[in-house]
Design a protein around this motif. Structure first.
Motif, PDB file in Angstrom:
ATOM      1  N   PHE A 298     -38.188  20.952  11.159  1.00  0.00           N
ATOM      2  CA  PHE A 298     -37.175  21.916  10.731  1.00  0.00           C
ATOM      3  C   PHE A 298     -37.840  23.219  10.288  1.00  0.00           C
ATOM      4  O   PHE A 298     -37.466  24.310  10.729  1.00  0.00           O
TER       5      PHE A 298
ATOM      6  N   HIS B 126     -26.541  26.538   7.876  1.00  0.00           N
ATOM      7  CA  HIS B 126     -26.165  26.549   9.287  1.00  0.00           C
ATOM      8  C   HIS B 126     -25.090  27.600   9.544  1.00  0.00           C
ATOM      9  O   HIS B 126     -24.232  27.859   8.710  1.00  0.00           O
TER      10      HIS B 126
ATOM     11  N   PHE C  20     -30.497  23.447   2.862  1.00  0.00           N
ATOM     12  CA  PHE C  20     -31.913  23.262   2.557  1.00  0.00           C
ATOM     13  C   PHE C  20     -32.284  24.224   1.443  1.00  0.00           C
ATOM     14  O   PHE C  20     -32.147  25.446   1.596  1.00  0.00           O
TER      15      PHE C  20
ATOM     16  N   THR D 205     -39.552  25.113  13.201  1.00  0.00           N
ATOM     17  CA  THR D 205     -38.566  25.748  14.080  1.00  0.00           C
ATOM     18  C   THR D 205     -38.041  27.036  13.464  1.00  0.00           C
ATOM     19  O   THR D 205     -37.984  28.081  14.124  1.00  0.00           O
TER      20      THR D 205
ATOM     21  N   LEU E 138     -39.203  15.035   9.982  1.00  0.00           N
ATOM     22  CA  LEU E 138     -37.964  15.794  10.127  1.00  0.00           C
ATOM     23  C   LEU E 138     -38.036  17.131   9.399  1.00  0.00           C
ATOM     24  O   LEU E 138     -37.623  18.171   9.936  1.00  0.00           O
TER      25      LEU E 138
ATOM     26  N   ALA F 143     -31.639  23.221  14.738  1.00  0.00           N
ATOM     27  CA  ALA F 143     -32.648  22.571  13.897  1.00  0.00           C
ATOM     28  C   ALA F 143     -32.027  21.832  12.717  1.00  0.00           C
ATOM     29  O   ALA F 143     -32.653  20.914  12.171  1.00  0.00           O
ATOM     30  N   PHE F 144     -30.806  22.192  12.349  1.00  0.00           N
ATOM     31  CA  PHE F 144     -30.172  21.540  11.211  1.00  0.00           C
ATOM     32  C   PHE F 144     -29.839  20.075  11.498  1.00  0.00           C
ATOM     33  O   PHE F 144     -29.569  19.308  10.573  1.00  0.00           O
ATOM     34  N   ARG F 145     -29.879  19.707  12.787  1.00  0.00           N
ATOM     35  CA  ARG F 145     -29.621  18.294  13.089  1.00  0.00           C
ATOM     36  C   ARG F 145     -30.742  17.401  12.555  1.00  0.00           C
ATOM     37  O   ARG F 145     -30.526  16.215  12.270  1.00  0.00           O
ATOM     38  N   TYR F 146     -31.952  17.981  12.403  1.00  0.00           N
ATOM     39  CA  TYR F 146     -33.056  17.198  11.829  1.00  0.00           C
ATOM     40  C   TYR F 146     -32.772  16.871  10.370  1.00  0.00           C
ATOM     41  O   TYR F 146     -33.106  15.779   9.894  1.00  0.00           O
ATOM     42  N   LEU F 147     -32.166  17.813   9.652  1.00  0.00           N
ATOM     43  CA  LEU F 147     -31.796  17.539   8.266  1.00  0.00           C
ATOM     44  C   LEU F 147     -30.699  16.484   8.188  1.00  0.00           C
ATOM     45  O   LEU F 147     -30.687  15.646   7.279  1.00  0.00           O
TER      46      LEU F 147
END
Length: 283
Positions: A159, A96, A45, A162, A155, A130-134
């Motif tokens: 992120f 991550h 990100f 969070t 999303l 939270a990286f699963r949202y990305l």
């Protein structure tokens, strides 16, 4: 962390006002090694905080400008070139980690290379997850067109909220490890997927001699920095092997190994089994 939180708050406010410019490359040529490009096993990100970054991805090339955001989903090869515009180059990158996440500020050196100016590591299961949202942004093509804008906004919003919550969480305090060794560990973890990572490179970034860094690291960690880098790569590979969407070669490259054959040999030395055998035992 206050300036990081401020950058997040500004980005979040822009998103909620419908003014945020966002770039998300399409998931093409995944986990392919290309000259001058890198890919990662987890999303990145980016928030541009000064100057601009010229990105080259399989589906498009674009320039990221101040207060714009880019999300690079996992596996997408990309090249980055820093550009000074009205302000000097600077960028904030969120990455991550196995136990949380990294936040890195980067600038451009005299050779026009992007180099870290500071790196923070936060141990945070919530931040890590939270990286699963990305990652979900890669599935945007499966969302009906009229809902894609809201899908993307939701999303990114969750992120940012969070990570902001984790940034404001009370710290457990500083540990007693030397700053040099701690900075070396953070730097290694952010560059772990780069096969060109070496003790010489780490020492150059930290502005100390290779011998001094190696000696301090061995005294405080009980292993050489080279051995520690290899161990971290094997640990990353073990995590990636639990996901069947990656084949053995992709796990090898995403863990920073130059060749799958070398990866298999090193993995067996550290675990007593091949990557394929390890995957079979954990799935």
């Amino acid at each position: 962390m206050q300036t990081v939180a401020k950058d997040f708050e500004t980005t979040l406010a822009s998103l909620q006002a419908g003014k945020l410019r966002l770039q998300v490359p399409q998931p093409l040529e995944l986990f392919r090694r290309k000259p001058g490009s890198f890919f990662h096993a987890t999303p990145e990100f980016f928030i541009q905080t000064g100057g601009g970054t010229d990105f080259v991805c399989p589906d498009k090339s674009f320039r990221l400008r101040v207060q714009e955001v880019c999300v690079i989903p996992s596996g997408i090869p990309h090249a980055e070139t820093p550009v000074d515009l009205r302000t000097p180059y600077s960028i904030l990158v969120c990455m991550h980690a196995r136990d949380g996440f990294f936040i890195q500020r980067a600038v451009a050196n005299l050779q026009r290379e992007i180099v870290a100016s500071s790196t923070a590591h936060l141990a945070s299961p919530r931040g890590r997850d939270a990286f699963r949202y990305l990652e979900e942004l890669s599935s945007m093509a499966n969302v009906p067109g009229k809902h894609r804008k809201d899908f993307t906004k939701s999303l990114i919003e969750i992120f940012l909220i969070t990570l902001l919550g984790e940034l404001h969480r009370p710290s457990a305090g500083e540990d007693s490890d030397s700053l040099l060794v701690s900075e070396a560990e953070k730097l290694v973890r952010t560059l772990l997927t780069d096969p060109e990572l070496s003790v010489i490179r780490v020492a150059a970034v930290l502005k100390c001699s290779t011998d001094y860094l190696s000696r301090r690291f061995r005294i405080e960690r009980g292993v050489t920095l080279t051995s520690w880098i290899t161990r971290e790569r094997v640990l990353l590979a073990k995590t990636l092997l639990t996901e069947t969407r990656f084949n053995i070669s992709e796990v090898s490259w995403a863990s920073g190994f130059n060749a799958p054959s070398y990866f298999i040999r090193v993995f067996r030395q550290h675990t007593g089994m091949t990557p394929k055998g390890y995957r079979a035992t954990v799935l």
